[in-house]
Motif scaffolding. Structure first.
Motif, PDB file in Angstrom:
ATOM      1  N   MET A 216       1.188  -1.433  -0.069  1.00  0.00           N
ATOM      2  CA  MET A 216       0.311  -0.360  -0.362  1.00  0.00           C
ATOM      3  C   MET A 216       0.574   1.644  -0.110  1.00  0.00           C
ATOM      4  SD  MET A 216      -3.181  -1.439   3.096  1.00  0.00           S
ATOM      5  CE  MET A 216      -4.042   0.304   2.997  1.00  0.00           C
ATOM      6  N   LYS A 217       2.223   1.061   1.257  1.00  0.00           N
ATOM      7  CA  LYS A 217       2.819   2.433   1.227  1.00  0.00           C
ATOM      8  C   LYS A 217       3.676   2.488  -0.413  1.00  0.00           C
ATOM      9  CE  LYS A 217       7.398   3.906   3.018  1.00  0.00           C
ATOM     10  NZ  LYS A 217       7.934   3.280   1.722  1.00  0.00           N
ATOM     11  N   ASP A 218       4.075   1.837  -1.485  1.00  0.00           N
ATOM     12  CA  ASP A 218       4.792   1.958  -2.696  1.00  0.00           C
ATOM     13  C   ASP A 218       4.226   1.145  -3.727  1.00  0.00           C
ATOM     14  OD1 ASP A 218       7.000   2.790  -1.171  1.00  0.00           O
ATOM     15  OD2 ASP A 218       7.499   0.630  -0.769  1.00  0.00           O
ATOM     16  N   LYS A 219       2.152   1.816  -3.738  1.00  0.00           N
ATOM     17  CA  LYS A 219       1.791   1.005  -5.193  1.00  0.00           C
ATOM     18  C   LYS A 219       1.931   1.472  -5.613  1.00  0.00           C
ATOM     19  CE  LYS A 219      -3.089   1.600  -5.697  1.00  0.00           C
ATOM     20  NZ  LYS A 219      -4.548   2.037  -5.500  1.00  0.00           N
ATOM     21  N   GLN A 220       2.270   2.712  -6.500  1.00  0.00           N
ATOM     22  CA  GLN A 220       2.902   3.030  -7.696  1.00  0.00           C
ATOM     23  C   GLN A 220       4.364   2.410  -8.269  1.00  0.00           C
ATOM     24  OE1 GLN A 220       0.626   5.104  -9.250  1.00  0.00           O
ATOM     25  NE2 GLN A 220      -0.855   4.666  -7.697  1.00  0.00           N
ATOM     26  N   PHE A 221       4.491   2.258  -7.666  1.00  0.00           N
ATOM     27  CA  PHE A 221       6.100   1.460  -7.636  1.00  0.00           C
ATOM     28  C   PHE A 221       5.316   0.134  -8.079  1.00  0.00           C
ATOM     29  CE2 PHE A 221       9.324  -2.021  -6.514  1.00  0.00           C
ATOM     30  CZ  PHE A 221      10.453  -0.447  -7.219  1.00  0.00           C
ATOM     31  N   PHE A 222       5.024  -0.251  -7.140  1.00  0.00           N
ATOM     32  CA  PHE A 222       4.453  -2.475  -7.854  1.00  0.00           C
ATOM     33  C   PHE A 222       4.018  -1.862  -8.872  1.00  0.00           C
ATOM     34  CE2 PHE A 222       5.778  -2.654  -2.999  1.00  0.00           C
ATOM     35  CZ  PHE A 222       6.919  -3.105  -3.398  1.00  0.00           C
ATOM     36  N   LEU A 223       2.267  -0.897  -9.341  1.00  0.00           N
ATOM     37  CA  LEU A 223       1.230  -1.118 -10.185  1.00  0.00           C
ATOM     38  C   LEU A 223       2.812  -0.868 -11.776  1.00  0.00           C
ATOM     39  CD1 LEU A 223      -0.426   1.231  -9.646  1.00  0.00           C
ATOM     40  CD2 LEU A 223      -0.777  -1.268  -9.427  1.00  0.00           C
ATOM     41  N   GLY A 224       3.914   0.262 -11.298  1.00  0.00           N
ATOM     42  CA  GLY A 224       4.459   0.633 -12.488  1.00  0.00           C
ATOM     43  C   GLY A 224       5.406  -0.533 -13.236  1.00  0.00           C
ATOM     44  N   LEU A 225       6.117  -2.109 -12.507  1.00  0.00           N
ATOM     45  CA  LEU A 225       6.691  -2.611 -12.384  1.00  0.00           C
ATOM     46  C   LEU A 225       5.950  -4.004 -12.876  1.00  0.00           C
ATOM     47  CD1 LEU A 225       8.952  -3.617  -8.662  1.00  0.00           C
ATOM     48  CD2 LEU A 225       9.755  -2.937 -11.204  1.00  0.00           C
ATOM     49  N   TRP A 226       4.785  -3.821 -12.457  1.00  0.00           N
ATOM     50  CA  TRP A 226       3.374  -4.656 -12.974  1.00  0.00           C
ATOM     51  C   TRP A 226       3.142  -4.311 -14.760  1.00  0.00           C
ATOM     52  CZ3 TRP A 226       1.351  -8.943 -12.966  1.00  0.00           C
ATOM     53  CH2 TRP A 226       0.095  -9.624 -14.099  1.00  0.00           C
ATOM     54  N   ARG A 227       3.388  -2.993 -14.858  1.00  0.00           N
ATOM     55  CA  ARG A 227       2.611  -2.136 -16.320  1.00  0.00           C
ATOM     56  C   ARG A 227       4.371  -2.836 -17.290  1.00  0.00           C
ATOM     57  NH1 ARG A 227       1.069   2.285 -13.372  1.00  0.00           N
ATOM     58  NH2 ARG A 227      -0.556   2.163 -13.150  1.00  0.00           N
ATOM     59  N   LYS A 228       5.055  -2.550 -16.467  1.00  0.00           N
ATOM     60  CA  LYS A 228       6.574  -2.924 -17.382  1.00  0.00           C
ATOM     61  C   LYS A 228       7.190  -4.365 -17.981  1.00  0.00           C
ATOM     62  CE  LYS A 228      10.390  -0.646 -16.394  1.00  0.00           C
ATOM     63  NZ  LYS A 228      10.972   0.558 -15.928  1.00  0.00           N
ATOM     64  N   PHE A 229       5.963  -5.007 -17.242  1.00  0.00           N
ATOM     65  CA  PHE A 229       6.207  -6.538 -16.791  1.00  0.00           C
ATOM     66  C   PHE A 229       5.024  -7.266 -17.997  1.00  0.00           C
ATOM     67  CE2 PHE A 229       4.899 -11.389 -16.038  1.00  0.00           C
ATOM     68  CZ  PHE A 229       5.725 -11.579 -15.832  1.00  0.00           C
ATOM     69  N   LEU A 230       3.957  -6.814 -17.828  1.00  0.00           N
ATOM     70  CA  LEU A 230       3.201  -6.970 -19.428  1.00  0.00           C
ATOM     71  C   LEU A 230       3.516  -6.456 -19.965  1.00  0.00           C
ATOM     72  CD1 LEU A 230      -0.097  -6.226 -17.313  1.00  0.00           C
ATOM     73  CD2 LEU A 230       1.216  -8.141 -18.269  1.00  0.00           C
ATOM     74  N   HIS A 231       4.741  -4.845 -20.340  1.00  0.00           N
ATOM     75  CA  HIS A 231       4.672  -4.401 -21.770  1.00  0.00           C
ATOM     76  C   HIS A 231       5.960  -5.234 -22.102  1.00  0.00           C
ATOM     77  CE1 HIS A 231       6.186  -1.153 -24.403  1.00  0.00           C
ATOM     78  NE2 HIS A 231       7.475  -1.122 -24.259  1.00  0.00           N
ATOM     79  N   LEU A 232       7.174  -6.094 -21.633  1.00  0.00           N
ATOM     80  CA  LEU A 232       7.947  -6.866 -22.223  1.00  0.00           C
ATOM     81  C   LEU A 232       7.726  -8.073 -22.012  1.00  0.00           C
ATOM     82  CD1 LEU A 232      10.832  -5.650 -19.307  1.00  0.00           C
ATOM     83  CD2 LEU A 232      10.872  -5.180 -22.039  1.00  0.00           C
ATOM     84  N   THR A 233       6.766  -8.797 -21.995  1.00  0.00           N
ATOM     85  CA  THR A 233       6.060 -10.155 -22.234  1.00  0.00           C
ATOM     86  C   THR A 233       5.188 -10.621 -23.285  1.00  0.00           C
ATOM     87  OG1 THR A 233       5.092 -10.324 -19.871  1.00  0.00           O
ATOM     88  CG2 THR A 233       7.607 -10.797 -20.034  1.00  0.00           C
ATOM     89  N   LEU A 234       3.987  -9.299 -23.123  1.00  0.00           N
ATOM     90  CA  LEU A 234       3.146  -9.403 -23.878  1.00  0.00           C
ATOM     91  C   LEU A 234       3.483  -8.255 -25.009  1.00  0.00           C
ATOM     92  CD1 LEU A 234       0.552  -9.737 -21.585  1.00  0.00           C
ATOM     93  CD2 LEU A 234       1.311 -11.745 -22.979  1.00  0.00           C
ATOM     94  N   PRO A 235       2.157  -8.727 -26.397  1.00  0.00           N
ATOM     95  CA  PRO A 235       2.618  -8.089 -27.171  1.00  0.00           C
ATOM     96  C   PRO A 235       1.783  -6.546 -27.361  1.00  0.00           C
ATOM     97  CG  PRO A 235       2.210  -9.806 -28.417  1.00  0.00           C
ATOM     98  CD  PRO A 235       2.209 -10.244 -26.645  1.00  0.00           C
ATOM     99  N   GLN A 236       1.722  -5.481 -27.745  1.00  0.00           N
ATOM    100  CA  GLN A 236       0.730  -4.714 -27.410  1.00  0.00           C
ATOM    101  C   GLN A 236      -1.014  -5.062 -27.105  1.00  0.00           C
ATOM    102  OE1 GLN A 236       1.657  -1.176 -29.656  1.00  0.00           O
ATOM    103  NE2 GLN A 236       0.366   0.054 -28.643  1.00  0.00           N
ATOM    104  N   LYS A 237      -1.499  -5.957 -28.343  1.00  0.00           N
ATOM    105  CA  LYS A 237      -2.237  -5.904 -28.378  1.00  0.00           C
ATOM    106  C   LYS A 237      -2.713  -6.481 -27.115  1.00  0.00           C
ATOM    107  CE  LYS A 237      -6.137  -7.097 -31.340  1.00  0.00           C
ATOM    108  NZ  LYS A 237      -6.216  -7.935 -32.588  1.00  0.00           N
ATOM    109  N   ARG A 238      -2.626  -8.015 -27.036  1.00  0.00           N
ATOM    110  CA  ARG A 238      -2.462  -8.693 -26.116  1.00  0.00           C
ATOM    111  C   ARG A 238      -2.293  -7.710 -24.338  1.00  0.00           C
ATOM    112  NH1 ARG A 238       0.102 -14.442 -27.560  1.00  0.00           N
ATOM    113  NH2 ARG A 238      -1.400 -15.011 -29.313  1.00  0.00           N
ATOM    114  N   HIS A 239      -1.311  -6.985 -24.596  1.00  0.00           N
ATOM    115  CA  HIS A 239      -1.448  -6.000 -23.500  1.00  0.00           C
ATOM    116  C   HIS A 239      -2.467  -5.852 -23.247  1.00  0.00           C
ATOM    117  CE1 HIS A 239       1.642  -2.522 -21.600  1.00  0.00           C
ATOM    118  NE2 HIS A 239       0.520  -3.150 -20.337  1.00  0.00           N
ATOM    119  N   ALA A 240      -2.793  -4.175 -24.581  1.00  0.00           N
ATOM    120  CA  ALA A 240      -4.425  -4.024 -24.133  1.00  0.00           C
ATOM    121  C   ALA A 240      -5.027  -4.930 -23.433  1.00  0.00           C
ATOM    122  CB  ALA A 240      -4.559  -2.540 -25.181  1.00  0.00           C
TER     123      ALA A 240
END
Length: 425
Positions: A216-240
């Protein structure tokens, strides 16, 4: 040999051969899986249990963070923003913002822990009266004495209302059953393992709380890591697509949780008022317990009626306990027919009939846990069915073309042509 070389050069023969070999191998694998389905399922279940036990503190932390994060954000936006002002310097403002968010998280956990302690103390006060915190051993003895007083009152009522012959037979059967169970299940090793599991559970809860505070304290940090992980592992369409699906699931779950908590609050208020008018001791705490237990469909209302009946039975007799049960039963009927389908069903976009069917079906297959998760899962299924239907309609419209007339247009055109022909004749 030449014939074989010619066949291998033939692409149709090669593809057909690969197709036959692949299907034969697949059938063999399915045969062995079906033959040993029991052992395979038990092995997979053991692996799953091991993984859940290993990651249980993390899972508990995620659950606590998901449930308490809305309250933390509310405290941050409504209270901390007024108490702690941000300076003009960007670096100092960022540090002050992090401090404010940390204080909001800590205050959220303090409120949650205080609520749990208040409920526990409320039920303790109902049993022993006022609690003397300066002398906890005597307080504990008073607590046990109060339980024994309730037990003796209940025992006296049973002795006065049940025939002695039937009572002696029942007690003999019950005593033999209890002694058999104790001899089979209770030993020194079982007692040691029990206390070891309790200590392990306490450690898991503490670690889970610490994990949830960091999340909860570092919510934005962990959300940023999650978005970066999806961006690196999935194509753009599947990511969306995945991001949109997770957003829909989060919306359904958050609405269901708010609806269920609002329903529990309404039931707690109605039960407290009804039992207070009746004059039952501890009516407020019993009403709160009935509201909390009401979150569990079907079984929750019955669990909430048990303390009300026992309190009425031990204070004013059987008819007082029966009246308390009747009051809670009337409130439960109002909730089942009007409040719960309207609040919880509307919050997830489900029709009241769909709510009833979802709870029945999921409860049949999953028990109490299935009942708890029935409404949000049904809401998620409805979201994906609606999205599939909308995408299907869009594909049909694209395949037909924008200039194609609809059924109403065709009918109107044909009617106008018929009228024009009649006039010409």
């Amino acid at each position: 040999m030449n014939r074989l070389k010619e066949l291998l050069k033939d692409k149709t023969f090669t593809r057909g051969s690969i197709f036959i070999v692949f299907n034969a191998a697949l059938l063999c694998i399915l045969f062995f899986i079906i033959r040993d389905i029991g052992s395979i399922a038990s092995t997979l279940y053991g692996w799953l249990r091991t993984l859940l036990d290993a990651f249980w503190p993390l899972i508990l932390g995620l659950i606590l963070a998901y449930l308490l994060n809305p309250l933390s954000e509310l405290i941050d936006s409504k209270l901390m923003e007024r108490l702690i002002k941000l300076p003009e310097d960007p670096l100092k403002a960022e540090k002050r913002r992090n401090l404010r968010h940390l204080l909001s998280v800590i205050l959220t956990f303090l409120i949650a822990i205080a609520a749990v302690i208040a409920i526990i103390l409320g039920f303790a006060v109902m049993i022993i009266g006022n609690i003397n915190f300066s002398d906890l051993p005597s307080t504990f003895s008073d607590f046990m004495r109060g339980i024994l007083n309730y037990e003796s009152t209940f025992k006296n009522w049973i002795t006065a209302n049940i025939p002695e012959s039937m009572l002696s037979e029942r007690l003999t059967d019950l005593t033999s059953t209890v002694m058999t169970w104790i001899s089979d299940n209770i030993s020194a090793s079982s007692v040691i393992s029990f206390f070891t599991s309790i200590s392990g559970s306490i450690v898991d809860v503490v670690v889970g709380i610490i994990v949830s505070i960091y999340l909860m304290k570092d919510k934005q940090f962990f959300l940023g890591l999650w978005r970066k992980f999806l961006h690196l592992t999935l194509p753009q369409k599947r990511h969306a697509v995945l991001t949109e699906a997770l957003s829909e699931i989060n919306t359904v779950f958050s609405k269901f949780i708010r609806g269920a908590l609002l329903d529990a609050l309404i039931i707690a208020i109605l039960a407290s008022i009804g039992l207070s008018i009746m004059g039952l001791e501890g009516s407020v705490f019993i009403g709160i317990f009935a509201g909390i237990a009401n979150v569990i469909p079907y079984f929750g209302p019955v669990i909430g009626m048990i303390p009300a009946f026992l309190m009425g039975l031990c204070t004013d007799g059987f008819w007082s306990g029966a009246l308390a049960v009747i009051i809670l039963l009337v409130i439960q009927q109002i909730d089942c027919n009007f409040i719960y389908p309207k609040i919880v069903g509307t919050s997830t976009g489900l029709h009241p009939l769909m709510v009833l069917l979802a709870v029945s079906v999921f409860g049949y297959f999953g028990g109490i846990l299935g009942m708890l998760l029935a409404v949000p899962i049904a809401g998620i299924i409805q979201v994906f069915v609606v999205k599939w239907a909308e995408s299907r309609e869009i594909r049909i419209k694209k395949s037909v073309g924008p200039d194609a007339p609809n059924a109403t247009g065709d009918t109107a055109t044909s009617d106008s042509r018929d009228n024009k022909d009649d006039r010409q004749m």
